[in-house]
Design an enzyme around this catalytic site. Structure first.
Site, PDB file in Angstrom:
ATOM      1  N   SER A 234      25.436  32.603  21.620  1.00  0.00           N
ATOM      2  CA  SER A 234      24.300  32.758  20.718  1.00  0.00           C
ATOM      3  C   SER A 234      23.025  32.655  21.534  1.00  0.00           C
ATOM      4  CB  SER A 234      24.304  31.680  19.628  1.00  0.00           C
ATOM      5  OG  SER A 234      24.066  30.401  20.196  1.00  0.00           O
ATOM      6  N   LYS A 235      21.992  33.335  21.064  1.00  0.00           N
ATOM      7  CA  LYS A 235      20.719  33.294  21.774  1.00  0.00           C
ATOM      8  C   LYS A 235      20.150  31.883  21.799  1.00  0.00           C
ATOM      9  CE  LYS A 235      19.425  38.107  21.184  1.00  0.00           C
ATOM     10  NZ  LYS A 235      18.405  39.066  20.725  1.00  0.00           N
ATOM     11  N   ARG A 236      20.523  31.108  20.785  1.00  0.00           N
ATOM     12  CA  ARG A 236      20.052  29.722  20.744  1.00  0.00           C
ATOM     13  C   ARG A 236      20.585  28.940  21.939  1.00  0.00           C
ATOM     14  NH1 ARG A 236      22.535  25.383  18.802  1.00  0.00           N
ATOM     15  NH2 ARG A 236      24.163  26.638  17.827  1.00  0.00           N
TER      16      ARG A 236
END
Length: 468
Positions: A234-236
């Site tokens: 995930s980009k997070r």
């Protein structure tokens, strides 16, 4: 029969690592069976699809070494084909025009929910009607089977069965004349003679919608393989696309190696070349459960590949990172490239990425270094001043600047001053690199070059003499 597999990304973003693994599994299976690898760009999302994303996907696949045998094909250029197939289904009675409004459909679904009825039945308002109003907008729906079971012998999930009662009559052509995903992929896969479809298990439900469409169009359905998704992407949590990891200094060999091992195994082996992956890959050893993306494991695989590459190849891969950092990046055919190759070999076992190697090796190229004060306070002290003064003198007089001759001088001074080697090695590292970390000290002195070494040792001696 020769196998034919396709990778069909949407050009609405960069090549995500999860999609890259799907592409790799398709590619490896195709090459293992000496088949045909097809690339199809599903670009029907006109708002989000962009040519620059197409270019980025093609570049990423080329960088990873996955060359398509056919394509890329673009769905937006095949609209007439899809409309022909819609007419074919209408003519055969396997599809129908639906004039229901959104409000009517929503009302029927709401009533079904409240009564515990069949939600899918709400889509079938016009299934058996021919009283079509003239001039009214309509969609075209596929006539899904109403009874029986649908079974898929999935290469990964095994045998999966769904009741036909779970299917709705889904739209295959919107009121604006654009075809939908679950229809276009079937048409394309039939016409491109795809024999195996390998994709994420988030598409498993779609397979049961698509299966009757193959049959309605008179085609034999392909073999399906629905691979569990990769958890932890995930980009997070950081970078998620192939271009991002490439920019962070990961090698293509490591990207392919690590992605292949996310869900697939071959005994206890961890490091694989592309040739080995092609030789060993099959779906017998692809697991059903999700794999966890582990950045530390990925870094380890990359570090292993940095040690395994030929030094000249590693040095060439290093060039753009040196240039981006404003450091000398000699061309491959220049005399300076030989030294760069030696430096790359010296650093290959001390860095996990090419970016880290740039940071750790910058001292080889800069005019000066900045001391780590903790290291300088410990090692650039008065008790070493005389020994390093002589070291500077002896190295200044050295005619043949080789690792062996440099080591001989150090060994001689270690014996003369009755100091352990680390009492020469660590102050030398601080003088040359600013820290106590470097490749072997004799190798580091040799690769830094006479002029740079003498200048930095002289500065170090001054620091030692000035220390309290």
């Amino acid at each position: 029969m020769s196998v034919r597999l396709r990778f069909a990304p949407s050009n609405t973003g960069f090549l995500h690592m999860g999609n890259a693994r799907t592409a790799l599994f398709n590619y490896l299976y195709t090459r293992h069976h000496k088949g045909t690898f097809i690339l199809r760009i599903e670009d029907t999302d006109l708002e989000r699809s962009k040519p620059e994303y197409t270019d980025a996907i093609l570049e990423a696949m080329d960088w990873m070494g996955m060359e398509a045998d056919e394509g890329p094909f673009f769905q937006t250029k095949r609209t007439d084909i899809y409309k022909e197939k819609v007419e074919e289904l209408l003519a055969s009675g396997n599809a129908y025009k639906c004039f229901a409004t959104k409000e009517e459909l929503e009302e029927r679904r709401q009533k079904a929910m409240e009564s515990g009825g069949d939600l899918s039945a709400a889509s079938r308002i016009w299934r058996d009607r021919d009283d079509h109003p003239e001039g009214q907008p309509f969609v075209v729906r596929f006539k899904s089977p109403l009874e029986g079971d649908l079974t898929i012998d999935d290469m990964v999930q095994g045998e999966v069965t769904v009741s036909a009662t779970e299917l709705d009559d889904f739209i295959i052509l919107r009121s604006d004349g654009t075809p939908t995903y679950n229809f276009t992929v079937v048409v394309d896969d039939i016409l491109m003679e795809v024999t195996h479809i390998v994709r994420g298990d988030d598409h498993l439900n779609n397979a049961f919608r698509q299966l009757p469409v193959y049959l309605a169009l008179g085609a034999k359905p392909p073999r399906f393989g629905h691979v569990a998704l990769v958890a932890g992407l995930s980009k997070r949590k950081g970078s998620t696309s192939v271009p991002e990891y490439r920019a962070l200094g990961y090698l293509r060999e490591a990207v392919n190696n690590y992605l292949a091992r996310l869900g697939w195994s071959h005994g206890d082996q961890e490091i694989f070349s592309m040739e080995e992956l092609i030789e060993y890959f099959d779906f017998d050893h692809v697991g059903k459960s999700a794999s966890q993306f582990d950045i530390k494991k990925f870094q380890w695989v990359n570090a292993e590949w940095m040690k395994r590459l030929e030094p000249a190849v590693l040095a060439e891969r290093w060039l753009p990172f040196l240039a981006e950092a404003g450091l000398p990046a000699p061309s491959v055919d220049s005399p300076e490239f030989a030294r760069l190759t030696e430096i790359a070999e010296a650093l290959s076992g001390r860095a996990k990425t090419l970016v880290e190697m740039t940071e750790k090796g910058a001292f080889f190229f800069t005019d000066s270094v900045e001391y780590d004060e903790k290291a300088a306070s410990k090692w650039l002290v008065q008790k070493y001043a005389d020994a390093f003064d002589e070291l500077h003198t002896r190295l200044s007089a050295l005619e043949d600047w080789t690792t062996e001759n440099i080591e001989a001088i150090y060994r001689d001074l270690v014996e003369k001053y009755e100091l352990g080697l680390k009492h020469f090695a660590q102050p030398t590292r601080v003088c040359l690199t600013g820290s106590t970390s470097s490749p072997g000290v004799f190798e580091t002195v040799a690769l830094c070059g006479r002029e740079r070494v003498l200048e930095r040792l002289a500065a170090g001696v001054e620091r030692m003499k000035a220390a309290e």
